[in-house]
Scaffold this motif. Structure first.
Motif, PDB file in Angstrom:
ATOM      1  N   UNK A  49       0.804  -1.214   0.000  1.00 39.76           N
ATOM      2  CA  UNK A  49       0.000   0.000   0.000  1.00 39.76           C
ATOM      3  C   UNK A  49       0.839   1.267   0.000  1.00 39.76           C
ATOM      4  N   UNK A  50       2.155   1.107  -0.053  1.00 41.10           N
ATOM      5  CA  UNK A  50       3.039   2.262  -0.023  1.00 41.10           C
ATOM      6  C   UNK A  50       2.698   3.228  -1.149  1.00 41.10           C
ATOM      7  N   UNK A  51       2.430   4.471  -0.775  1.00 38.99           N
ATOM      8  CA  UNK A  51       2.192   5.498  -1.778  1.00 38.99           C
ATOM      9  C   UNK A  51       0.848   5.442  -2.457  1.00 38.99           C
ATOM     10  N   UNK A  52      -0.115   4.698  -1.908  1.00 39.38           N
ATOM     11  CA  UNK A  52      -1.410   4.578  -2.569  1.00 39.38           C
ATOM     12  C   UNK A  52      -2.584   5.026  -1.699  1.00 39.38           C
ATOM     13  N   UNK A  81       8.464  11.210  -0.142  1.00 37.07           N
ATOM     14  CA  UNK A  81       7.425  10.209   0.086  1.00 37.07           C
ATOM     15  C   UNK A  81       6.047  10.801  -0.137  1.00 37.07           C
ATOM     16  N   UNK A  82       5.800  11.307  -1.348  1.00 33.94           N
ATOM     17  CA  UNK A  82       4.568  12.048  -1.626  1.00 33.94           C
ATOM     18  C   UNK A  82       3.311  11.183  -1.655  1.00 33.94           C
ATOM     19  N   UNK A  83       3.476   9.870  -1.804  1.00 36.67           N
ATOM     20  CA  UNK A  83       2.299   9.016  -1.857  1.00 36.67           C
ATOM     21  C   UNK A  83       1.443   9.341  -3.073  1.00 36.67           C
ATOM     22  N   UNK A  84       0.175   9.659  -2.841  1.00 37.88           N
ATOM     23  CA  UNK A  84      -0.725   9.989  -3.947  1.00 37.88           C
ATOM     24  C   UNK A  84      -0.640  11.468  -4.308  1.00 37.88           C
ATOM     25  N   UNK A 102       8.559  10.024  -4.980  1.00 40.14           N
ATOM     26  CA  UNK A 102       8.248   8.728  -4.382  1.00 40.14           C
ATOM     27  C   UNK A 102       8.807   7.654  -5.295  1.00 40.14           C
ATOM     28  N   UNK A 103       8.885   6.444  -4.794  1.00 43.23           N
ATOM     29  CA  UNK A 103       9.370   5.359  -5.648  1.00 43.23           C
ATOM     30  C   UNK A 103       8.265   4.896  -6.597  1.00 43.23           C
ATOM     31  N   UNK A 104       7.006   5.028  -6.176  1.00 48.34           N
ATOM     32  CA  UNK A 104       5.872   4.701  -7.036  1.00 48.34           C
ATOM     33  C   UNK A 104       5.358   6.002  -7.626  1.00 48.34           C
ATOM     34  N   UNK A 105       5.884   6.377  -8.800  1.00 46.14           N
ATOM     35  CA  UNK A 105       5.552   7.686  -9.362  1.00 46.14           C
ATOM     36  C   UNK A 105       4.365   7.646 -10.320  1.00 46.14           C
ATOM     37  N   UNK A 106       3.796   6.476 -10.570  1.00 45.83           N
ATOM     38  CA  UNK A 106       2.690   6.390 -11.523  1.00 45.83           C
ATOM     39  C   UNK A 106       1.434   7.073 -11.001  1.00 45.83           C
ATOM     40  N   UNK A 107       1.067   6.805  -9.745  1.00 43.66           N
ATOM     41  CA  UNK A 107      -0.126   7.434  -9.183  1.00 43.66           C
ATOM     42  C   UNK A 107       0.092   8.931  -9.020  1.00 43.66           C
ATOM     43  N   UNK A 127       6.847  15.726 -10.994  1.00 39.53           N
ATOM     44  CA  UNK A 127       6.995  14.424 -10.343  1.00 39.53           C
ATOM     45  C   UNK A 127       8.395  13.895 -10.606  1.00 39.53           C
ATOM     46  N   UNK A 128       9.079  13.511  -9.544  1.00 37.39           N
ATOM     47  CA  UNK A 128      10.431  12.961  -9.654  1.00 37.39           C
ATOM     48  C   UNK A 128      10.477  11.611  -8.946  1.00 37.39           C
ATOM     49  N   UNK A 129      11.010  10.613  -9.630  1.00 32.15           N
ATOM     50  CA  UNK A 129      11.149   9.299  -9.003  1.00 32.15           C
ATOM     51  C   UNK A 129      12.296   9.346  -7.995  1.00 32.15           C
ATOM     52  N   UNK A 130      12.015   8.940  -6.775  1.00 31.81           N
ATOM     53  CA  UNK A 130      13.050   8.943  -5.738  1.00 31.81           C
ATOM     54  C   UNK A 130      12.821   7.796  -4.777  1.00 31.81           C
ATOM     55  N   UNK A 131      13.677   6.804  -4.878  1.00 28.01           N
ATOM     56  CA  UNK A 131      13.687   5.722  -3.903  1.00 28.01           C
ATOM     57  C   UNK A 131      14.530   6.200  -2.735  1.00 28.01           C
ATOM     58  N   UNK A 132      13.923   6.290  -1.575  1.00 25.79           N
ATOM     59  CA  UNK A 132      14.569   6.902  -0.423  1.00 25.79           C
ATOM     60  C   UNK A 132      15.883   6.195  -0.094  1.00 25.79           C
ATOM     61  N   UNK A 133      16.966   6.937  -0.228  1.00 22.59           N
ATOM     62  CA  UNK A 133      18.275   6.364  -0.005  1.00 22.59           C
ATOM     63  C   UNK A 133      19.060   6.162  -1.279  1.00 22.59           C
ATOM     64  N   UNK A 134      18.449   6.445  -2.427  1.00 20.53           N
ATOM     65  CA  UNK A 134      19.131   6.310  -3.714  1.00 20.53           C
ATOM     66  C   UNK A 134      19.889   7.605  -4.001  1.00 20.53           C
ATOM     67  N   UNK A 135      21.213   7.578  -3.826  1.00 20.71           N
ATOM     68  CA  UNK A 135      22.016   8.788  -3.968  1.00 20.71           C
ATOM     69  C   UNK A 135      22.041   9.299  -5.402  1.00 20.71           C
TER      70      UNK A 135
END
Length: 227
Positions: A49-52, A81-84, A102-107, A127-135
């Protein structure tokens, strides 16, 4: 032969199998601001449910921001971690520009596209894809937004201060602040949020008057800065 049988018995599931995309258009009201966006309506342990969902921390943060919109006027903002996207979309009504990550950038893309151009909110949203911890992704965002951010926002996220520090220091001491909507779920995390900020040389202060109950959980707004 046995190894071959084991390989034949292996089942490979696509990651999408664990994603519930039964999104529904939902209306949220924060002060005078009315937002419409797609999200899930309920939680289920059958799916990631992360980000949804719109989590309690986002409701707490949006309530605070809607009552203190002067903090946002003309600012450059990034949300972790913007979620929706409920918080970033609210901010776009007031800010110069907003980066939702967020890592789930589609929503997120779906909801930013939904915003009408009547108030030019969608022109201020990215919207920017960002997996938390990805330098690598972090550096790409900082290169793209070379002026840095005035405000960093986070709600219901697990804070890795070593990662957060990179965003704050990029702007310079005293030039950027992190506003965190924290919802208490475990006592050990309550102390860790404060202790880790101090350990990384940051100042963390509870914003007076923000402690409240969201659902059945206690929440509070913190402000984190570099001295």
């Amino acid at each position: 032969m046995k190894r071959q049988e084991e390989e034949e018995d292996e089942v490979c599931l696509d990651a999408s199998f664990f994603i519930n995309d039964n999104y529904q258009l939902t209306t949220f009201t924060f002060g005078s601001q009315v937002l419409e966006l797609f999200c899930l309506q309920s939680a289920s342990t059958d799916f990631d449910l992360t980000g949804q969902l719109v989590w309690p921390g986002a409701m707490l943060l949006n309530d605070y921001l809607s009552k203190n919109a002067e903090l946002l006027h003309g600012s450059s903002v990034i949300e972790l971690g913007s979620g929706v996207g409920v918080t970033g979309i609210l901010c776009s009504r007031f800010c110069r520009n907003v980066a939702l990550t967020d890592h789930n950038d589609e929503i997120l893309k779906k909801n930013t596209e939904l915003q009408t151009s009547s108030d030019n909110a969608n022109n201020r949203l990215a919207v920017e894809k960002l997996e938390w911890g990805n330098f690598d992704q972090t550096n790409q965002i900082l290169q793209k937004y070379s002026g840095g951010f005035d405000i960093i926002l986070g709600a219901d996220i697990y804070i890795l201060y070593t990662r957060l520090e990179k965003f704050i220091r990029f702007k310079g001491p005293g030039q950027c602040r992190f506003i965190l909507a924290y919802v208490s779920r475990a006592k050990i995390m309550d102390s860790m949020v404060i202790n880790e900020a101090t350990r990384h040389g940051m100042m963390i202060n509870e914003i007076a008057g923000t402690r409240s109950v969201v659902g059945n959980l206690e929440g509070v707004i913190f402000e984190v800065t570099l001295p």
